[in-house]
Every structure is written in C-alpha cells, then in structure tokens.
Scaffold this motif. Sequence first.
Motif, short mmCIF file in Angstrom:
data_model
loop_
_atom_site.label_atom_id
_atom_site.label_comp_id
_atom_site.label_asym_id
_atom_site.label_seq_id
_atom_site.Cartn_x
_atom_site.Cartn_y
_atom_site.Cartn_z
N UNK A 196 2.40 6.02 6.64
CA UNK A 196 1.35 5.00 6.67
C UNK A 196 0.95 4.73 8.11
N UNK A 250 0.89 -1.63 -0.20
CA UNK A 250 1.99 -0.68 -0.42
C UNK A 250 2.99 -0.76 0.73
N UNK A 251 2.46 -0.86 1.97
CA UNK A 251 3.35 -0.96 3.12
C UNK A 251 4.18 -2.23 3.02
N UNK A 290 -7.61 1.36 2.27
CA UNK A 290 -6.78 0.81 3.35
C UNK A 290 -6.04 -0.43 2.90
N UNK A 291 -6.73 -1.30 2.16
CA UNK A 291 -6.07 -2.53 1.72
C UNK A 291 -4.95 -2.22 0.73
N UNK A 292 -5.21 -1.24 -0.16
CA UNK A 292 -4.14 -0.82 -1.08
C UNK A 292 -2.93 -0.35 -0.29
N UNK A 293 -3.19 0.41 0.79
CA UNK A 293 -2.07 0.92 1.58
C UNK A 293 -1.32 -0.21 2.27
N UNK A 294 -2.07 -1.25 2.71
CA UNK A 294 -1.40 -2.38 3.35
C UNK A 294 -0.46 -3.05 2.36
N UNK A 322 -9.06 -2.90 9.32
CA UNK A 322 -8.17 -2.58 8.21
C UNK A 322 -7.05 -1.65 8.69
N UNK A 323 -7.41 -0.62 9.45
CA UNK A 323 -6.39 0.32 9.93
C UNK A 323 -5.44 -0.35 10.92
N UNK A 330 1.49 -3.72 9.79
CA UNK A 330 2.46 -3.95 8.72
C UNK A 330 3.52 -2.85 8.71
N UNK A 331 3.07 -1.60 8.89
CA UNK A 331 4.03 -0.50 8.92
C UNK A 331 5.01 -0.68 10.08
N UNK A 388 -2.98 -2.17 8.87
CA UNK A 388 -2.04 -1.24 8.24
C UNK A 388 -0.98 -0.79 9.26
N UNK A 446 -1.73 9.47 4.02
CA UNK A 446 -1.75 8.39 3.03
C UNK A 446 -1.24 8.91 1.68
N UNK A 471 2.14 7.76 -0.46
CA UNK A 471 2.20 7.30 -1.85
C UNK A 471 3.15 8.15 -2.68
N UNK A 500 6.71 4.66 5.37
CA UNK A 500 6.16 3.79 6.42
C UNK A 500 5.68 4.60 7.61
#
Lengths: 240, 486
Positions: free
Chosen positions: B107, A74-75, A68-72, B126-127, B133-134, B130, B12, B16, B104
């Motif tokens: 994500x 990346x975002x 999840x942190x990697x994705x943040x 965490x989610x 930010x998205x 995410x 996810x 990527x 985005x």
Amino acid sequence: MTKYSALLFISGLVFLLMVITGLLPIFSDSHTPMLVGKAILEGAKDQVGAANVVTSVVLGYRGLDTLGELSILFAAASVVGLVLTKSSFNKAASANNDKHDHHDSGFVAVNAIDLIFPLLLVVGMYIITHGHLTPGGGFQGGVVLAVAFSMLVIVRPRRASINHGMVSIIESFAGVSFILIGVIALFKGQSFLQPLLSHGEFGSLWSAGTLPLLYLAVGLKVGAELAGLLLALNSDEVVD
Amino acid sequence: MNSLVLLMVLPLFAAFIIPVVAKFSSKLALFTGPVVLCINLLLIMSAWVKVGSGAHAIFLGGFLPPVGIVFYIDHFSLLFSGLIASMVLIVWPWDAKESRLYSLYMLLSAASFGLALSADLFNLYVFYELLAVATYGIIAKQKNSSATAASLRYLFISSAGSVMLLLGIAIIYTLTGTLNIAHLATMTENLHGFAGLSAFALIAIGAGVKAEMFPVNSWVAEVYGTIPRQLSALLAGLISKLAVVLIIKMLLMVFQVQAAFDLLLVVGMLGVISGEMVAWRAKDMIRMLSFSSIAHLGVLFIALSIGGSKGLWLAIAIMLHHLLVKGGLFLMADRFSGHFDKLKGLAHHSPMSAAVFLVFILSLLGVPPLPGFWIKMALVMNLAELGGGLYYLAIGVILLATIIETAYMFNLVQTMYLKADADSTPLNKRYSASYTFAKLFALLLLVSMVFVSPISKRLKDIANHSANPQIYIHTVLPARYLGEKS
C-alpha cells in the motif's frame, strides 16, 4: 504556561482562518466558480448514465479516489489487525477466563437479532444495488451489512458465528474485483476504470454500465472490512 | 502508455490479494511484493525510453480533464517512480512473519507511485493519506512502548498536517472551481492573492510534516529512534522527498511568486539552523542522523526557493544526493548504532565500514571532488546570482551549517579511529543485507563523482522540461480550455 501558549496559538489560527474565509468568494454576490462542477452536472447523464449524479462522480469521474479511499480503509483495518495481536501470555490468561465467561446476551437480544439479521442484510444489499439510482451506495450499504454481522457477534461474543477467514477472503475478493473491472477496460485499449457496458435505460436497475458492479465490490469490501475490524477487536487472537 | 497506470494499480492489487495468498503459502506472499516491484521497474524503464524528452498524460476513466483525474508522465515522475521501486525493494521486510505487513508495504508503494504520477490535487491528497496510514501501521508494528508512543505522536502531528493540506486544497477549489493542476496553472491570477497564498502556505506546511519541515518536525528523532534502521532509511530517504514532490508540483505550476519563495526560504533556513544545532549536541548516532536529515531537507527548501528550472534542477540533485547519503548512513547504522562512546575503535574492527562511513560524511559535508561539493557550490552560486538580503543570509546559513556539521561529524570520525577499550564491541557482526546496500550506495556516490557533468546536464534537461508550465498545460488540457485563456 503551555495552556496559555496553546490558547494563544489556537486563537491566532482561528483569527487567520476567519480572515481567509472572509476573502473567499462565498459571502460576496459573485458566486464561487463551478467550472468542474458545472461540466459534470451537464455531462454526467450522457457520459456515465447514472440517475444519481453523486454516484457518477464517486465511481466515474473520480473512481480512482474511491479506490484510494478503499485502500485507506484496508490499510487501517490491516494496522488494527497487526497492532492488536495479543501476546501469548495474554492468550493464556484469557483462555482461563473463558471458562467462567460463556454467556450470550440473553433470550430477548439473541432472538431479536436473529429476526432482524436477514432484514438488515436485505436493506444493506438494496442500498448497495440501488446506489446508482437513489442516494446511498456501496459505502452506506456496506456499513449496514457490517452492522448486521456485528450484532451477531455482540449478542454471542464467545461463539464463533462468523469465520474470520471467510471475511478476509470476501474483503480481498471485493478489492481485487474492483481493480479487475478497471483493468478490463485497460485491456480493451481504453483507460483504467473507464465505465464499460452500455448505459441501458436511464433510471432503471440495469443501467449505468459497470457502475453497479463497482458499487457491489465497494459495498462488500466496506462490509467485510468493518466486520473484520470488530472481529479483530473481539477475538483473542487475530488469525492472519 | 495508458498501461503505466499499472505502476500504481499492481501494488494495490498485490496488497489486496496478499492476505488470501498467505493462507495457502506464506513464501508466495512474501515474494509477491518484490515481484510486483520488479515488474514496475521494467515498466518504468520501457516508459522512460518511450516518453523520451516529451510528456504524456493518462486520463483515468477516459474522462478528459479538467473533470477527470489525470496522471502526468515525464522523466521527473518516472525518476521518482524508479527510486520508489528500488528503495522499497531494498528495505523489503524479508524476515517479517506477518502477511499484513507485506500488504502495508505494498500500500505504501502504491501510494508513493500515485504521489509521483498524479496531477490532480485531491487525488494527491488521497494518496498522501494512504501513505500516512500505511506508515503509522509499519511504525506501530514494532511492539514496544516507545514505538507505540512515537507512532501515536506521529499520528497526531501527521493528522494535523493532513487537515491543513485538505484546508489548503479546499481554499483553492473555492477560489477556482477546479482541482486539476494544469487547469489551475491557467488561472494563476485568481490564486496569487492573500487567500491563494495562504492556501499554498497551508499545503506546504501540511505536506511539510512528512518532509521534516521546520515547525512540524518534532516527530522525526523519536520515530527514527524506535523503528528499524532500514525503515528510517525509507522514511528519511524517500517518503520525505515524496512530500516535497507534492509541494514542488504546486510551487512550479501554480505559485511562482516571490511570497511563496520567501516562505520556503525562511522555513528552510530555520530548519537548517535548528537541525544542525541539535545534531551538534546529539550523543547517539540515530539522533544525530535524524537532525542532520532535518537540516538537509532545509537546504532542499532553500534550493526550491530559487524557483523555476534552476531551483528544480538543484532540488532534484539535492534529493538524489540526500537519498544516497542519508539512506546509506541509516542502512550503515543497522550495523553500529547507539551512544558515540560505543563506537570507539570501530575503524580497527572493521576498516571497510569506517571507510564507507567516511565517504558518506565527506560527501555530506561537501568536500571536493565528491558530488556533495558540486551541489553545494551550484546552490551557493545560484543564490548569490539572485542577490537580495534573504538570499545572502541563506548563503551565510548554509556555510555556517557546514562548519557546525564538520565539527560534529569529525568528532564522530575521531571517536571511530580511537583505540578501543578492551571489552567494547562496537560492531554488530551478524550479516546484514543493509550493509551491502550501504556499500553499493557509497559506490554509486563514487562513480557519480566521475560523471558529475553528464549527470548534471541530464538533470538540467529534466528540470527544464518539468518546470515549464506551458508544456504541462498543453499536455494535459484539451485544446478548448487553452483557447479560453488566450
């Protein structure tokens, strides 16, 4: 007036937080309960087999949080790329400027960085590959890698020393391989991100199963992400 | 069942890989997202049948709780997963050129699935981050100065909210030494003191930023005013509900106490009143819809304050209804928006869109026999059953809000049916897919009118099952932790 009300609000909040802190068991004689912490400290060696307990938490017990942190990250990098794309008007203006602005940072800086660059790469890779044994790991090592590449860009701002396309391919590849390592476990009938391979000899470089591989993916991703961010800030036009 | 983690992992993975795919074919990159979401829908359907009336826990990494992270699967979480997949499909940015935007959106959906499924407090955080930010990126992508300002304000408020959420989680961890919600549910006595309740307040207000909760919703009108309508539909319809799901998980499993209910009841009532008052004064469509959305989230919090399975049942019903109605209205607004005066004569230009609009509004107000009426009635009845000063006050607030709402909504409808000025063009005539979806939403609303009683029975079953901490605990925790308690 706004200033005073803000001050009043902040002081109220601080007072409230102090009261709450006073109620928590951290200052009393009875220790804070460590249910999960204790269970991890006792079981980590046998369950995960990494000499560095922090790594067994980061990639083992809470591997999904790391993903999840990697994705943040990346975002955030995607957002910067998306927002900072310059308009065509600015591009024309900066193209004009380019003719007068073609300088590197000077003899000393350029040569020093050329000398230091390979050393930084080695240090970064060392920190990443030994993440399961010593303090450090993918995030820290990735930052060192990013610094190495950023220095190249900083001393030669106008010469494309790094290919932006390459950076984004590495970034994708690293993220994808982190997930694939997790999915392989799924195909073997286990759970997502379950550590695979044997634990090996405790404390040696080849130990802790797939954890070093995961850290390698994290390191490459963090490095590529941060280097990509700098490139996006530096370049006139962000290549998608 | 372990493969259900793919719901979160596939988007996810797509996020990527999309930047690389886009280098070869931008068409392929565009279609990656919708394909993944369709696969997810299939996964959800098969899981819905398999789970049946039971529940299932996925232990990520194979570590048994409470040390590892757990995903909890039941009809409640699957219902929301289905809504996420369909909603993102509906608002998918088909005409956008940037592949980063597709990433985005992917994500955002991965984070939403995570929020719906996860049963671990820090993992939820965490989610949530995410998702935040998205969302910043998708809002800031509209490259005009007001969107940038709105995005920046949203960033500041949302960051403050995230800090409060994290602080609340930290307090809970300090008090109990665990983050697993099922494990927390076995030691509620540690958490019902002042410190624990303040942790709940911090979590509620922190997550409340996205849920348009009363004191922390100043971003709503500004953001919805500057972003595309489809995106407003996504944010108001779905993302706000996911933040509520986070609050629901904590409320039902850990904080079933009067103080927590009172907190939700008070912020709910204040949200209803403030939202309706501003919506009443609003002079353009989006602003009106934004504030009426705040008011409806307030009604949702009032419903939650009933607590237990009754509260959850009403909350689910309100969320589904609000998703259809507000989502539909925002999608309609893609076709006609702006100052009310411009809407003059709309009904003559396009009787169909005026009719669809009317259906939404009538259900929103609670005119029988539309679903909105049954929901409002059930809510008022349940509040009256509980009795007590605050609950009676809440009934008064809901009824008063309905009157105010009727006033401004009918004012708008009247404008629509006025004769148009010769030169006015109220309607954006270009084809828009959102309008088709809005019609679909209205149709769903009308169909659900016929099936009110089976639907509500089904929702009651889901709520009864999901609001029961014992089922939750027994599904997630291994036997030895249950032994400790008894």
